[in-house]
Design a protein around this motif. Sequence first.
Motif, PDB file in Angstrom:
ATOM      1  N   ALA A 166      -9.218  -0.894   1.224  1.00 41.12           N
ATOM      2  CA  ALA A 166      -8.563   0.411   1.237  1.00 41.12           C
ATOM      3  C   ALA A 166      -7.232   0.277   0.519  1.00 41.12           C
ATOM      4  O   ALA A 166      -6.655  -0.814   0.430  1.00 41.12           O
ATOM      5  CB  ALA A 166      -8.362   0.917   2.664  1.00 41.12           C
ATOM      6  N   ILE A 167      -6.739   1.394   0.012  1.00 46.75           N
ATOM      7  CA  ILE A 167      -5.503   1.420  -0.753  1.00 46.75           C
ATOM      8  C   ILE A 167      -4.520   2.362  -0.059  1.00 46.75           C
ATOM      9  O   ILE A 167      -4.892   3.445   0.400  1.00 46.75           O
ATOM     10  CB  ILE A 167      -5.759   1.925  -2.189  1.00 46.75           C
ATOM     11  CG1 ILE A 167      -6.834   1.085  -2.886  1.00 46.75           C
ATOM     12  CG2 ILE A 167      -4.465   1.923  -2.994  1.00 46.75           C
ATOM     13  CD1 ILE A 167      -6.454  -0.352  -3.124  1.00 46.75           C
ATOM     14  N   GLY A 168      -3.255   1.955   0.007  1.00 48.42           N
ATOM     15  CA  GLY A 168      -2.222   2.818   0.567  1.00 48.42           C
ATOM     16  C   GLY A 168      -0.859   2.155   0.491  1.00 48.42           C
ATOM     17  O   GLY A 168      -0.757   0.932   0.354  1.00 48.42           O
ATOM     18  N   ASP A 169       0.171   2.944   0.597  1.00 48.28           N
ATOM     19  CA  ASP A 169       1.544   2.423   0.553  1.00 48.28           C
ATOM     20  C   ASP A 169       1.950   2.006   1.955  1.00 48.28           C
ATOM     21  O   ASP A 169       2.610   2.757   2.682  1.00 48.28           O
ATOM     22  CB  ASP A 169       2.484   3.490  -0.015  1.00 48.28           C
ATOM     23  CG  ASP A 169       3.890   2.972  -0.245  1.00 48.28           C
ATOM     24  OD1 ASP A 169       4.128   1.757  -0.042  1.00 48.28           O
ATOM     25  OD2 ASP A 169       4.763   3.783  -0.617  1.00 48.28           O
ATOM     26  N   VAL A 170       1.577   0.803   2.340  1.00 45.08           N
ATOM     27  CA  VAL A 170       1.781   0.328   3.714  1.00 45.08           C
ATOM     28  C   VAL A 170       3.259   0.238   4.063  1.00 45.08           C
ATOM     29  O   VAL A 170       3.687   0.631   5.161  1.00 45.08           O
ATOM     30  CB  VAL A 170       1.087  -1.039   3.918  1.00 45.08           C
ATOM     31  CG1 VAL A 170       1.397  -1.593   5.310  1.00 45.08           C
ATOM     32  CG2 VAL A 170      -0.415  -0.911   3.710  1.00 45.08           C
ATOM     33  N   ASP A 171       4.080  -0.287   3.157  1.00 44.23           N
ATOM     34  CA  ASP A 171       5.500  -0.511   3.447  1.00 44.23           C
ATOM     35  C   ASP A 171       6.399   0.630   2.997  1.00 44.23           C
ATOM     36  O   ASP A 171       7.628   0.548   3.111  1.00 44.23           O
ATOM     37  CB  ASP A 171       5.979  -1.823   2.828  1.00 44.23           C
ATOM     38  CG  ASP A 171       5.630  -1.942   1.353  1.00 44.23           C
ATOM     39  OD1 ASP A 171       5.056  -0.990   0.797  1.00 44.23           O
ATOM     40  OD2 ASP A 171       5.929  -2.993   0.766  1.00 44.23           O
ATOM     41  N   GLY A 172       5.818   1.700   2.483  1.00 44.83           N
ATOM     42  CA  GLY A 172       6.584   2.881   2.136  1.00 44.83           C
ATOM     43  C   GLY A 172       7.580   2.697   1.013  1.00 44.83           C
ATOM     44  O   GLY A 172       8.588   3.426   0.946  1.00 44.83           O
ATOM     45  N   ASP A 173       7.292   1.789   0.083  1.00 45.87           N
ATOM     46  CA  ASP A 173       8.249   1.521  -0.991  1.00 45.87           C
ATOM     47  C   ASP A 173       7.869   2.209  -2.300  1.00 45.87           C
ATOM     48  O   ASP A 173       8.516   2.016  -3.322  1.00 45.87           O
ATOM     49  CB  ASP A 173       8.422   0.019  -1.207  1.00 45.87           C
ATOM     50  CG  ASP A 173       7.168  -0.659  -1.739  1.00 45.87           C
ATOM     51  OD1 ASP A 173       6.101  -0.015  -1.757  1.00 45.87           O
ATOM     52  OD2 ASP A 173       7.238  -1.841  -2.130  1.00 45.87           O
ATOM     53  N   GLY A 174       6.802   3.004  -2.295  1.00 46.02           N
ATOM     54  CA  GLY A 174       6.469   3.788  -3.469  1.00 46.02           C
ATOM     55  C   GLY A 174       5.386   3.221  -4.355  1.00 46.02           C
ATOM     56  O   GLY A 174       5.082   3.816  -5.402  1.00 46.02           O
ATOM     57  N   ASP A 175       4.770   2.086  -3.991  1.00 45.58           N
ATOM     58  CA  ASP A 175       3.636   1.583  -4.759  1.00 45.58           C
ATOM     59  C   ASP A 175       2.434   1.371  -3.844  1.00 45.58           C
ATOM     60  O   ASP A 175       2.536   1.395  -2.618  1.00 45.58           O
ATOM     61  CB  ASP A 175       3.986   0.309  -5.543  1.00 45.58           C
ATOM     62  CG  ASP A 175       4.542  -0.803  -4.666  1.00 45.58           C
ATOM     63  OD1 ASP A 175       4.300  -0.784  -3.431  1.00 45.58           O
ATOM     64  OD2 ASP A 175       5.221  -1.697  -5.199  1.00 45.58           O
ATOM     65  N   GLN A 176       1.276   1.167  -4.465  1.00 50.69           N
ATOM     66  CA  GLN A 176       0.019   1.083  -3.725  1.00 50.69           C
ATOM     67  C   GLN A 176      -0.292  -0.350  -3.321  1.00 50.69           C
ATOM     68  O   GLN A 176      -0.418  -1.237  -4.165  1.00 50.69           O
ATOM     69  CB  GLN A 176      -1.127   1.646  -4.572  1.00 50.69           C
ATOM     70  CG  GLN A 176      -0.986   3.129  -4.881  1.00 50.69           C
ATOM     71  CD  GLN A 176      -0.995   3.977  -3.637  1.00 50.69           C
ATOM     72  OE1 GLN A 176      -1.958   3.958  -2.864  1.00 50.69           O
ATOM     73  NE2 GLN A 176       0.085   4.713  -3.416  1.00 50.69           N
ATOM     74  N   ASP A 177      -0.406  -0.574  -2.014  1.00 51.28           N
ATOM     75  CA  ASP A 177      -0.756  -1.879  -1.464  1.00 51.28           C
ATOM     76  C   ASP A 177      -2.259  -1.931  -1.187  1.00 51.28           C
ATOM     77  O   ASP A 177      -2.971  -0.925  -1.294  1.00 51.28           O
ATOM     78  CB  ASP A 177       0.038  -2.126  -0.180  1.00 51.28           C
ATOM     79  CG  ASP A 177       1.541  -1.971  -0.390  1.00 51.28           C
ATOM     80  OD1 ASP A 177       2.080  -2.638  -1.294  1.00 51.28           O
ATOM     81  OD2 ASP A 177       2.172  -1.170   0.325  1.00 51.28           O
ATOM     82  N   LEU A 178      -2.726  -3.113  -0.809  1.00 50.56           N
ATOM     83  CA  LEU A 178      -4.149  -3.367  -0.619  1.00 50.56           C
ATOM     84  C   LEU A 178      -4.411  -3.803   0.813  1.00 50.56           C
ATOM     85  O   LEU A 178      -3.711  -4.675   1.334  1.00 50.56           O
ATOM     86  CB  LEU A 178      -4.610  -4.451  -1.595  1.00 50.56           C
ATOM     87  CG  LEU A 178      -6.044  -4.950  -1.487  1.00 50.56           C
ATOM     88  CD1 LEU A 178      -7.027  -3.846  -1.860  1.00 50.56           C
ATOM     89  CD2 LEU A 178      -6.240  -6.168  -2.400  1.00 50.56           C
ATOM     90  N   PHE A 209      -1.891  -6.770   1.450  1.00 51.74           N
ATOM     91  CA  PHE A 209      -1.215  -7.481   0.375  1.00 51.74           C
ATOM     92  C   PHE A 209      -0.180  -6.543  -0.246  1.00 51.74           C
ATOM     93  O   PHE A 209      -0.491  -5.421  -0.648  1.00 51.74           O
ATOM     94  CB  PHE A 209      -2.230  -7.962  -0.662  1.00 51.74           C
ATOM     95  CG  PHE A 209      -3.098  -9.070  -0.149  1.00 51.74           C
ATOM     96  CD1 PHE A 209      -2.759 -10.395  -0.369  1.00 51.74           C
ATOM     97  CD2 PHE A 209      -4.250  -8.781   0.574  1.00 51.74           C
ATOM     98  CE1 PHE A 209      -3.553 -11.423   0.117  1.00 51.74           C
ATOM     99  CE2 PHE A 209      -5.051  -9.807   1.065  1.00 51.74           C
ATOM    100  CZ  PHE A 209      -4.699 -11.131   0.841  1.00 51.74           C
ATOM    101  N   GLU A 210       1.049  -7.040  -0.312  1.00 50.64           N
ATOM    102  CA  GLU A 210       2.197  -6.247  -0.721  1.00 50.64           C
ATOM    103  C   GLU A 210       2.333  -6.220  -2.236  1.00 50.64           C
ATOM    104  O   GLU A 210       2.558  -7.243  -2.879  1.00 50.64           O
ATOM    105  CB  GLU A 210       3.464  -6.817  -0.090  1.00 50.64           C
ATOM    106  CG  GLU A 210       4.723  -6.037  -0.388  1.00 50.64           C
ATOM    107  CD  GLU A 210       5.941  -6.652   0.293  1.00 50.64           C
ATOM    108  OE1 GLU A 210       7.060  -6.195  -0.016  1.00 50.64           O
ATOM    109  OE2 GLU A 210       5.761  -7.582   1.115  1.00 50.64           O
ATOM    110  N   ASN A 211       2.186  -5.039  -2.795  1.00 55.95           N
ATOM    111  CA  ASN A 211       2.342  -4.834  -4.230  1.00 55.95           C
ATOM    112  C   ASN A 211       3.797  -5.106  -4.619  1.00 55.95           C
ATOM    113  O   ASN A 211       4.711  -4.479  -4.088  1.00 55.95           O
ATOM    114  CB  ASN A 211       1.953  -3.393  -4.573  1.00 55.95           C
ATOM    115  CG  ASN A 211       1.900  -3.120  -6.065  1.00 55.95           C
ATOM    116  OD1 ASN A 211       2.534  -3.789  -6.869  1.00 55.95           O
ATOM    117  ND2 ASN A 211       1.145  -2.102  -6.425  1.00 55.95           N
ATOM    118  N   PRO A 212       4.046  -6.037  -5.564  1.00 57.17           N
ATOM    119  CA  PRO A 212       5.419  -6.395  -5.923  1.00 57.17           C
ATOM    120  C   PRO A 212       6.020  -5.553  -7.041  1.00 57.17           C
ATOM    121  O   PRO A 212       7.133  -5.835  -7.499  1.00 57.17           O
ATOM    122  CB  PRO A 212       5.259  -7.843  -6.390  1.00 57.17           C
ATOM    123  CG  PRO A 212       3.915  -7.859  -7.046  1.00 57.17           C
ATOM    124  CD  PRO A 212       3.058  -6.908  -6.230  1.00 57.17           C
TER     125      PRO A 212
END
Length: 408
Positions: free
Chosen positions: A95-107, A122-125
């Motif tokens: 699933a895809i979503g901005d888990v940490d609310g930083d504006g990019d898509q995490d996994l 997994f945190e999108n850097p």
Amino acid sequence: MKKTVILFATILGLTFGFQISIAQTLAFTHHVLLEKNSSQARNIADFNNDGRGDIFVVEGEFKPTVFAWYEFPNWKKHTINSKSLAGMHYIADSAIGDVDGDGDQDLILPDAHEGMMRMLWFENPFIGGKSKDQEWQEHVMADLGDVSWLKDVEVADFNNDGMLDVAARGEHDMFMLYHQKNTWEKIHFPVKAHEGLASGDIDRDGYSDLILNGFWLKNPGKNIRSVWTEYDFDTKWFDQKTDSWQDNNCQVRIGDINADGLLDIIISNSEKAGYPVSWYQAPKDPMNETWREHVIDTLDYCHTLQIADFDNNGSLDVLAAEMVKGDDPDKMMLYLNNANIKSATVRKDATIAFTAQQIQNTGAYWAIAGDLGGDGDIDILSSHSYDEPPVEFWENHLLEQKKSLDKK
């Protein structure tokens, strides 16, 4: 690699209680992304915030050798986490979503690590100007214990606290993982077997509910430890009793098919032959009134089921495909909902006409619908099978792009 341009014929008729009528069909181009790799879980998202859809792939069923995202337009490979890849086992969904609310898509995905199931994100850097080649940090949401598999993952803010939560379904188990600032609270409860999960606000109370194979679970709201109440919409999707693991496996989606403002349920049998692809018309009172079934078609082993507006007429279309199993051919079908919602008033009746297009006849496993490249139309991403290459996609030419999605 570009393979061919596919143009489709219109199928006409009125059978099995569904209506298929004439309308313009769509043209797709077939491309191969990974010629020698298969994939059980893949997704489409804009990972580098350039407004264009990229591709995520984790390869294989039990010992993945690819865990990467591929950047539009030339599909440059970016490995997500090489250390995590080395220990992964049986990644069955993502699933895809901005888990940490930083504006990019995490996994978000499940992993059967050393015999014990875990939920990972997994945190999108990308945000912060970091290199697209920097690997993504692994975070463990929860250890779920000795769970046979998790093949269904949904992401939503289930308790309306402004943070994304995760619902994951096992064979007889439902896991709710609630994001609580810097930790995750796990709620576990049993459900009827076996497979199929979607989320959406069925009862229109402002909270996302869960839809499974033949029944749905009402979200208890902000009190996360309250009971998720079960309501059936059709028992045939969960009362199969042949003592086979193939019993009660479904693909489930939710959306407003007939544009009456109510969320309908779309469902198929993913592991058996002879079952319909159907949509169930939502009643005004989904807890006490009957859900009316409308059969779209009959497909065997229909492990692909997606809904999206493929022809941009404002109505939801249905993508369904047979996996590589049983008698050939194994069809991938697109059912175009002919109602032009953009120019029509909301209809109270349930008469929906579909145009059926056969996209291919070689089978597909868990195909994904999404806008690759950000050109405004919906494309299709698939693997030939969970253990058979290639990973491939079909480019929708409804709105022509200035540049082909094909590799250069």
